[in-house]
Design a protein around this motif. Structure first.
Motif, PDB file in Angstrom:
ATOM      1  N   MET A   1     -17.959  -3.390  19.198  1.00  0.00           N
ATOM      2  CA  MET A   1     -18.454  -4.764  20.213  1.00  0.00           C
ATOM      3  C   MET A   1     -19.877  -4.827  20.590  1.00  0.00           C
ATOM      4  O   MET A   1     -19.960  -4.012  21.604  1.00  0.00           O
ATOM      5  N   PRO A   2     -20.368  -5.881  20.062  1.00  0.00           N
ATOM      6  CA  PRO A   2     -21.214  -5.764  19.975  1.00  0.00           C
ATOM      7  C   PRO A   2     -21.752  -5.737  21.790  1.00  0.00           C
ATOM      8  O   PRO A   2     -20.808  -6.213  22.136  1.00  0.00           O
ATOM      9  N   LEU A   3     -22.657  -5.695  22.562  1.00  0.00           N
ATOM     10  CA  LEU A   3     -23.152  -5.552  24.064  1.00  0.00           C
ATOM     11  C   LEU A   3     -22.666  -6.820  24.740  1.00  0.00           C
ATOM     12  O   LEU A   3     -22.529  -7.130  25.980  1.00  0.00           O
TER      13      LEU A   3
ATOM     14  N   MET B   1     -26.714 -10.451  26.266  1.00  0.00           N
ATOM     15  CA  MET B   1     -27.710 -11.338  25.111  1.00  0.00           C
ATOM     16  C   MET B   1     -29.152 -10.385  24.636  1.00  0.00           C
ATOM     17  O   MET B   1     -29.026 -10.506  23.294  1.00  0.00           O
ATOM     18  N   VAL B   2     -30.034 -10.633  25.914  1.00  0.00           N
ATOM     19  CA  VAL B   2     -31.298  -9.623  25.898  1.00  0.00           C
ATOM     20  C   VAL B   2     -30.932  -8.111  24.821  1.00  0.00           C
ATOM     21  O   VAL B   2     -31.415  -8.067  23.876  1.00  0.00           O
ATOM     22  N   SER B   3     -29.760  -7.944  24.810  1.00  0.00           N
ATOM     23  CA  SER B   3     -29.234  -6.605  24.391  1.00  0.00           C
ATOM     24  C   SER B   3     -29.583  -6.275  23.187  1.00  0.00           C
ATOM     25  O   SER B   3     -30.361  -5.955  22.193  1.00  0.00           O
ATOM     26  N   GLU B   4     -28.354  -7.534  22.807  1.00  0.00           N
ATOM     27  CA  GLU B   4     -28.539  -7.322  21.258  1.00  0.00           C
ATOM     28  C   GLU B   4     -29.418  -8.011  20.503  1.00  0.00           C
ATOM     29  O   GLU B   4     -30.038  -8.297  19.066  1.00  0.00           O
ATOM     30  N   ILE B   5     -30.056  -9.712  21.312  1.00  0.00           N
ATOM     31  CA  ILE B   5     -31.354 -10.101  20.101  1.00  0.00           C
ATOM     32  C   ILE B   5     -32.626  -8.955  20.100  1.00  0.00           C
ATOM     33  O   ILE B   5     -32.935  -8.988  19.173  1.00  0.00           O
ATOM     34  N   MET B   6     -32.794  -8.150  20.867  1.00  0.00           N
ATOM     35  CA  MET B   6     -33.869  -6.736  20.741  1.00  0.00           C
ATOM     36  C   MET B   6     -33.356  -6.197  19.885  1.00  0.00           C
ATOM     37  O   MET B   6     -34.431  -5.754  19.360  1.00  0.00           O
ATOM     38  N   SER B   7     -32.384  -5.801  20.052  1.00  0.00           N
ATOM     39  CA  SER B   7     -31.941  -4.824  18.626  1.00  0.00           C
ATOM     40  C   SER B   7     -32.123  -5.294  17.282  1.00  0.00           C
ATOM     41  O   SER B   7     -32.633  -5.100  16.050  1.00  0.00           O
ATOM     42  N   VAL B   8     -31.646  -6.779  17.453  1.00  0.00           N
ATOM     43  CA  VAL B   8     -31.058  -7.675  16.152  1.00  0.00           C
ATOM     44  C   VAL B   8     -33.062  -7.451  15.459  1.00  0.00           C
ATOM     45  O   VAL B   8     -33.589  -7.462  14.318  1.00  0.00           O
ATOM     46  N   ASN B   9     -34.392  -8.239  16.269  1.00  0.00           N
ATOM     47  CA  ASN B   9     -35.306  -8.226  16.241  1.00  0.00           C
ATOM     48  C   ASN B   9     -36.569  -7.325  16.590  1.00  0.00           C
ATOM     49  O   ASN B   9     -37.773  -6.949  16.185  1.00  0.00           O
TER      50      ASN B   9
ATOM     51  N   ARG C   1     -35.380  -4.552  14.965  1.00  0.00           N
ATOM     52  CA  ARG C   1     -35.073  -3.959  13.361  1.00  0.00           C
ATOM     53  C   ARG C   1     -34.732  -2.409  13.761  1.00  0.00           C
ATOM     54  O   ARG C   1     -34.809  -1.588  13.036  1.00  0.00           O
ATOM     55  N   LYS C   2     -33.921  -2.185  14.660  1.00  0.00           N
ATOM     56  CA  LYS C   2     -33.646  -0.475  15.530  1.00  0.00           C
ATOM     57  C   LYS C   2     -32.153  -0.784  16.367  1.00  0.00           C
ATOM     58  O   LYS C   2     -31.713  -1.394  16.747  1.00  0.00           O
ATOM     59  N   PRO C   3     -31.535   0.583  16.144  1.00  0.00           N
ATOM     60  CA  PRO C   3     -30.041   0.506  17.279  1.00  0.00           C
ATOM     61  C   PRO C   3     -30.437   0.461  18.753  1.00  0.00           C
ATOM     62  O   PRO C   3     -31.382   0.709  18.675  1.00  0.00           O
ATOM     63  N   ILE C   4     -29.683  -0.483  19.068  1.00  0.00           N
ATOM     64  CA  ILE C   4     -30.278  -0.502  20.543  1.00  0.00           C
ATOM     65  C   ILE C   4     -29.830   1.498  21.002  1.00  0.00           C
ATOM     66  O   ILE C   4     -28.887   2.075  20.764  1.00  0.00           O
ATOM     67  N   PHE C   5     -30.900   1.120  22.274  1.00  0.00           N
ATOM     68  CA  PHE C   5     -31.077   2.794  22.286  1.00  0.00           C
ATOM     69  C   PHE C   5     -29.527   3.197  23.517  1.00  0.00           C
ATOM     70  O   PHE C   5     -29.899   2.076  24.364  1.00  0.00           O
TER      71      PHE C   5
END
Lengths: 605, 192
Positions: A231-233, A313-321, A323-327
């Motif tokens: 699931m997305p964060l 939401m910040v985790s998701e948006i940050m990863s999308v923008n 262009r890197k997987p969430i750490f």
């Protein structure tokens, strides 16, 4: 008749969950205006209802802060226009003491509950849960609709309380008894307080109905292949938010019920040996601390109910923008879980100086400071997600980065306030005001703005205007720091909260200029929020149209739906999920959506 | 594929049932809050020992029997014994109403013994008893209304739905309010 339609709605909803041969379901219903826009059971419409109601409340709550900042910044000036509007509440153009308390109380109540709880998690839980886990709708669309309408009723009651003769509740948003329990104690403890309690009871019912739905939808209606760890964060954050709400709001309800007993039935749960205006009250043996325990058992988790959805939401948006997987995906989930557990174990740090046993205080200091650990993990992971990312500074991304900045600055002062000894000096000063406004208020607003900018194309099939968005972001970020940074100094110097006028104090006179400065910035920031509101409503009708199904190049399921999804979300079968949500920049590809099967050369995720 | 879907269905709990379990957790938190408030208050000055009237034992028996009755109703429904299903359903609802009436009589009896539950001169111990039992009573009332709705549906001719899910959900809730009262009853007698 109506119950039959409901029944029909249910069976249709259940049938959908069997995953197959319902390709023809959805968006072919004959819908009247009433069932489509008002009594809608479609989660996307309910989300919009929550958001727009929240926006209206935010304008009211924000306007209240402008009014009392006017008093704090310009205590020696009079504004005749205020008397024209508010009559005896602002005699001679100056805000009266009672009015000031009412404004502060309603500002807190409105923003904490009506905007940042209902407006934030109500909006994004409803919008994103079915879209991101791959479901046609919530587990119970009917309960979901009820959740909004209970919120609406709560709003009506709270709004009505603004207009009664003795004014709305004015004892602070924490409504501590005995002040809130005794009508003779202050104007705001009369009818306004009863309205407040009724409104909050309705609000609690709304949150519980919503929360039940969110939990059971996330756990039961995930599409094929969508395991919990895929699931997305955002989903994890909303899930833990709902757990917090479902377990803590009922405790506030029991506290409120006992308060209603004390107010209206002459019991002595919270009242003990009190003399009001020379009259000796018959109550004996009550304990005001008892209320504080019951209140803060909700009140503290409430902070995380506000903050966690923003974090997700910040985790998701940050990863999308980036262009890197969430750490550190699992560390992110783990820290959310740790925060959820700790949220229930730290409530008494709000009571260090109210008569709590100092020995108990020591344990709460330890548990409170422990929250720094999961918080630091999250900050570290956000920063490492940004590190060497291919960053696109969309408005949503800017707000997400702004969130992290505010979360760090506000979180650090939390370490000061978590110490019971330091709290002796800092409690009830502007230091506290600065701390919680930055870390919970502004930071969560940033998460909410990030979410609105990011998912607006999904909600209305149009984009928000970027120029207005950038002005909105920069003025709000700079303004937030200019407003709340100076308050730390005021607080360290001992400037107390909840005072209408400091000009009579020799020691606080020095802050007159600073207060004027803060008030001026507050007004500018408020004006810029109105610019956002304008942008929001303008763009619903006139914004640039979304042409691509996946405008942000995102992996998650909501971008596999049509640009304007109907009721049921996917016209055909619900897509199957084969991988986690964060395959960005993998194997030389910019992004790999969750629906794409894992190739032979890949390991499973 | 089909078998896959079926086994998936079997393994998974019905979403409405699951929702009920979460709701039960939520209601439990409310009563946990109230009973811990009771414990905190009890350790402070000016606490009167509770005298629980005998009639509360009868109401406890009534709600215990009602749990058995709803179980029999569910069993009858699953065996397609519609007569037994309706009969036990009505008996459950009646026992629930009897429980509520006995509770109210119990609280009226306090007045006869000149123990004040509310108003000037009341003690928090008895006010707690009233507030907590009253909130529990409201939850029982909600259950009774649900049972009546199900009973009306059961006798209505137009209804040909033999799904046992609504009754199963109602039964789980009913057992829960029953168990909740047993907990509260033991709590009051033990903690006084």
């Amino acid at each position: 008749m109506s119950s039959e339609t409901i029944l029909h709605g249910h069976t249709a909803g259940e049938a959908v969950h069997t995953h197959d041969d319902h390709a023809d379901h959805g968006h072919h219903h004959e819908e009247s205006f009433l069932t489509k826009y008002i009594f809608s059971q479609d989660h996307k419409m309910i989300a919009k209802q929550f958001l727009i109601t929240g926006i209206i409340w935010a304008i009211i709550g924000g306007l209240f802060s402008v009014l009392f900042r006017l008093q704090l910044g310009y205590p020696d000036m009079s504004f005749p226009v205020l008397e024209d509007i508010f009559g005896r509440w602002a005699k001679g153009g100056r805000i009266s003491n009672e009015f000031y308390y009412a404004l502060v109380t309603m500002h807190g109540t409105i923003l904490v509950f009506f905007v940042l709880t209902a407006g934030l998690s109500g909006t994004f839980a409803n919008l994103l849960i079915p879209l991101q886990i791959g479901a046609r709708d919530m587990a119970s669309g009917f309960l979901n609709m009820l959740s909004y309408w209970f919120f609406f009723l709560a709003s009506v009651v709270m709004f009505a309380s603004l207009f009664i003769q003795t004014g709305p509740a004015a004892g602070g948003w924490t409504i501590y008894p005995p002040l809130s329990a005794l009508g003779q104690a202050s104007e705001g403890s009369k009818l306004g307080m009863d309205f407040w309690l009724i409104s909050m009871a309705l609000f609690i019912v709304s949150s519980l109905l919503g929360g039940l739905n969110y939990i059971s939808t996330i756990l039961n209606l995930r599409t094929k292949g969508m395991s919990m760890t895929r699931m997305p964060l955002t989903m994890w954050a909303i899930f833990f938010t709902a757990v917090l709400g479902v377990l803590s709001f009922p405790v506030l309800l029991s506290g409120a019920v006992l308060l209603l007993f004390d107010r209206n039935l002459g019991t002595s749960f919270y009242l003990s040996e009190i003399v009001v205006k020379g009259e000796i009250l018959p109550n004996e043996g009550g304990s005001a601390i008892l209320f504080q325990h019951l209140f803060w058992f909700l009140g503290h988790p409430e902070v995380y109910i506000i903050l966690l959805p923003a974090m997700g939401m910040v985790s998701e948006i940050m990863s999308v923008n980036s262009r890197k997987p969430i750490f550190g995906y699992l560390a992110m989930v783990g820290s959310l879980f740790a925060i959820t557990i700790l949220a229930f174990l730290v409530w008494a740090h709000h009571m260090f100086v109210t008569g709590l046993n100092p020995f108990l205080g020591a344990f709460f200091v330890l548990l409170t400071l422990l929250i720094a650990v999961p918080s630091a993990i999250k900050v570290f992971n956000w920063l490492t997600t940004l590190w060497r990312g291919n960053i696109r500074l969309t408005p949503a991304m800017l707000f997400a980065i702004g969130f992290v900045s505010l979360f760090i600055s506000g979180g650090l002062t939390g370490i000061f306030l978590g110490n019971s000894t330091l709290d002796i000096h800092l409690h009830d000063t502007y230091f506290v005001v600065a701390h919680f406004h930055i870390v919970m208020g502004v930071a969560s607003f940033f998460g909410m703005f990030a979410g609105v900018y990011h998912w607006f194309p999904k909600m209305y099939s149009r984009y928000l205007n970027n120029t207005m968005a950038y002005i909105h972001f920069w003025v709000t970020l700079v303004g937030a720091y200019l407003i709340f940074w100076p308050m730390h100094y005021q607080g360290l110097a001992g400037l107390p909260r909840r005072y209408t006028d400091f000009s009579n104090w020799q020691s606080f006179n020095q802050f007159a200029g600073m207060n004027k400065f803060i008030s001026t910035v507050a007004m500018i920031v408020f004006a810029v929020q109105l610019l956002f509101v304008f942008n929001f409503f303008y763009s619903i009708f006139k914004g640039r149209k979304v042409k691509s199904q996946n405008p942000w190049g995102s992996n998650t399921l909501e971008w596999t739906t049509p640009i304007t999804p109907g009721h049921g979300n996917w016209p055909g079968e619900i897509p199957e999920v084969h991988r986690w949500a964060y395959d960005y920049g993998k194997d030389g590809r910019e992004f790999i959506p969750q629906v794409e099967p894992v190739g032979a050369d890949e390991s499973k995720h | 594929m089909m078998i896959d879907v079926l086994s998936d269905q079997k393994r998974k709990i019905h979403p409405h049932k699951f929702t009920l379990w979460v709701a039960i957790g939520s209601i439990l938190m409310m009563f946990a809050g109230l009973t811990s408030a009771f414990i905190v208050k009890r350790s402070q000055a000016n606490w009167l020992m509770l005298e629980i009237p005998v009639i509360f034992w009868y109401s406890t028996a009534a709600i215990l029997f009602s749990s058995v009755a709803i179980q029999l109703s569910l069993k009858a429904l699953k065996q397609r014994n519609m007569l037994g299903y309706r009969r036990w359903l009505v008996i459950t609802a009646v026992l629930g109403i009897i429980f509520l009436v006995l509770q109210i009589i119990g609280f009226i009896q306090f007045g006869d013994q000149e123990i004040k539950l509310i108003g000037a001169g009341s003690n928090a111990s008895y006010s707690f008893l009233l507030a907590i039992s009253g909130l529990h009573g409201l939850h029982v009332l909600g259950g009774v209304i649900t049972l009546i709705v199900i009973a009306i549906r059961a006798v209505s001719i137009s209804n040909r739905n033999y799904s046992s899910v609504p009754l199963e959900i109602a039964a789980t809730y009913w057992h829960f309010v029953d168990a909740l009262w047993i907990y509260l009853f033991i709590f009051f007698n033990w903690m006084k």
